[in-house]
Every structure is written in C-alpha cells, then in structure tokens.
Design a protein around this motif. Sequence first.
Motif, mmCIF file in Angstrom:
data_model
loop_
_atom_site.group_PDB
_atom_site.id
_atom_site.type_symbol
_atom_site.label_atom_id
_atom_site.label_comp_id
_atom_site.label_asym_id
_atom_site.label_seq_id
_atom_site.Cartn_x
_atom_site.Cartn_y
_atom_site.Cartn_z
ATOM 1 N N SER A 28 -8.151 47.690 -3.369
ATOM 2 C CA SER A 28 -7.582 46.877 -4.446
ATOM 3 C C SER A 28 -8.611 45.863 -4.938
ATOM 4 N N ARG A 29 -8.374 45.325 -6.133
ATOM 5 C CA ARG A 29 -9.299 44.347 -6.708
ATOM 6 C C ARG A 29 -9.448 43.158 -5.765
ATOM 7 N N GLN A 30 -10.690 42.742 -5.573
ATOM 8 C CA GLN A 30 -10.951 41.609 -4.692
ATOM 9 C C GLN A 30 -12.248 40.918 -5.093
ATOM 10 N N VAL A 31 -12.326 39.650 -4.758
ATOM 11 C CA VAL A 31 -13.520 38.852 -5.028
ATOM 12 C C VAL A 31 -13.891 38.065 -3.777
ATOM 13 N N VAL A 46 -15.958 42.470 -5.592
ATOM 14 C CA VAL A 46 -16.221 43.528 -4.618
ATOM 15 C C VAL A 46 -15.868 44.890 -5.217
ATOM 16 N N GLY A 47 -16.784 45.840 -5.073
ATOM 17 C CA GLY A 47 -16.525 47.203 -5.528
ATOM 18 C C GLY A 47 -16.822 47.460 -6.990
ATOM 19 N N ALA A 48 -17.130 46.421 -7.748
ATOM 20 C CA ALA A 48 -17.460 46.604 -9.164
ATOM 21 C C ALA A 48 -18.844 47.243 -9.259
ATOM 22 N N PRO A 49 -19.052 48.110 -10.248
ATOM 23 C CA PRO A 49 -20.354 48.777 -10.369
ATOM 24 C C PRO A 49 -21.523 47.793 -10.468
ATOM 25 N N GLU A 50 -21.307 46.671 -11.100
ATOM 26 C CA GLU A 50 -22.354 45.669 -11.265
ATOM 27 C C GLU A 50 -22.202 44.528 -10.269
ATOM 28 N N ARG A 66 -9.247 34.344 -12.029
ATOM 29 C CA ARG A 66 -8.107 35.013 -12.683
ATOM 30 C C ARG A 66 -8.584 36.207 -13.491
ATOM 31 N N ALA A 67 -9.648 36.025 -14.264
ATOM 32 C CA ALA A 67 -10.169 37.110 -15.085
ATOM 33 C C ALA A 67 -10.669 38.265 -14.212
ATOM 34 N N ALA A 68 -11.393 37.953 -13.161
ATOM 35 C CA ALA A 68 -11.947 38.993 -12.276
ATOM 36 C C ALA A 68 -10.848 39.770 -11.560
ATOM 37 N N LEU A 69 -9.796 39.092 -11.147
ATOM 38 C CA LEU A 69 -8.729 39.767 -10.403
ATOM 39 C C LEU A 69 -7.742 40.476 -11.317
ATOM 40 N N ASN A 70 -7.750 40.174 -12.601
ATOM 41 C CA ASN A 70 -6.852 40.849 -13.539
ATOM 42 C C ASN A 70 -7.484 42.054 -14.215
ATOM 43 N N GLU A 71 -8.819 42.213 -14.067
ATOM 44 C CA GLU A 71 -9.494 43.361 -14.655
ATOM 45 C C GLU A 71 -9.054 44.628 -13.945
ATOM 46 N N GLU A 72 -8.948 45.684 -14.694
ATOM 47 C CA GLU A 72 -8.604 46.985 -14.096
ATOM 48 C C GLU A 72 -9.835 47.775 -13.837
#
Length: 72
Positions: A28-31, A46-50, A66-72
Amino acid sequence: MDEVLRNMFPSITHGAVRLQVDPLDGTSRQVLVDELDGERCEVMRVGAPEATWVQVPAGDLIAYLRAALNEE
C-alpha cells in the motif's frame, strides 16, 4: 494533526517514521519521514519509481504527505 494522516498506520524504521495507508498490505502507499532539523524534513514515497529523499520545509510537511499518500 491532519485527519487524513491521523488514519495512517505509523511505525518507526531505520530512524524514520513510516506512514502507511493499509497496515495489512505491504504494497500500500507509504512514505518515510526523517526530521533533519526543526525547519526541514526529508520524505520518500516508498515504492514509487522515482523514490528518492526530498527535502520539505516543516511548514509544508502535512500538505506534502497528504498529496503523497493520496496519489494512486
């Protein structure tokens, strides 16, 4: 604290705070958030290509998370 972030699952890993959307789903989305000083933090999605550490002013941290955790 922000209501969206209040519902995230926090944990500590490698000296940084990990916020995760779904604690039962490791993908799941995480930072990760690491405080540099009282005025700046480093954040990594975490896990983002960049996925790299990005410096964020402390005053902008909640909006950035908020923006990072709401991105799909």
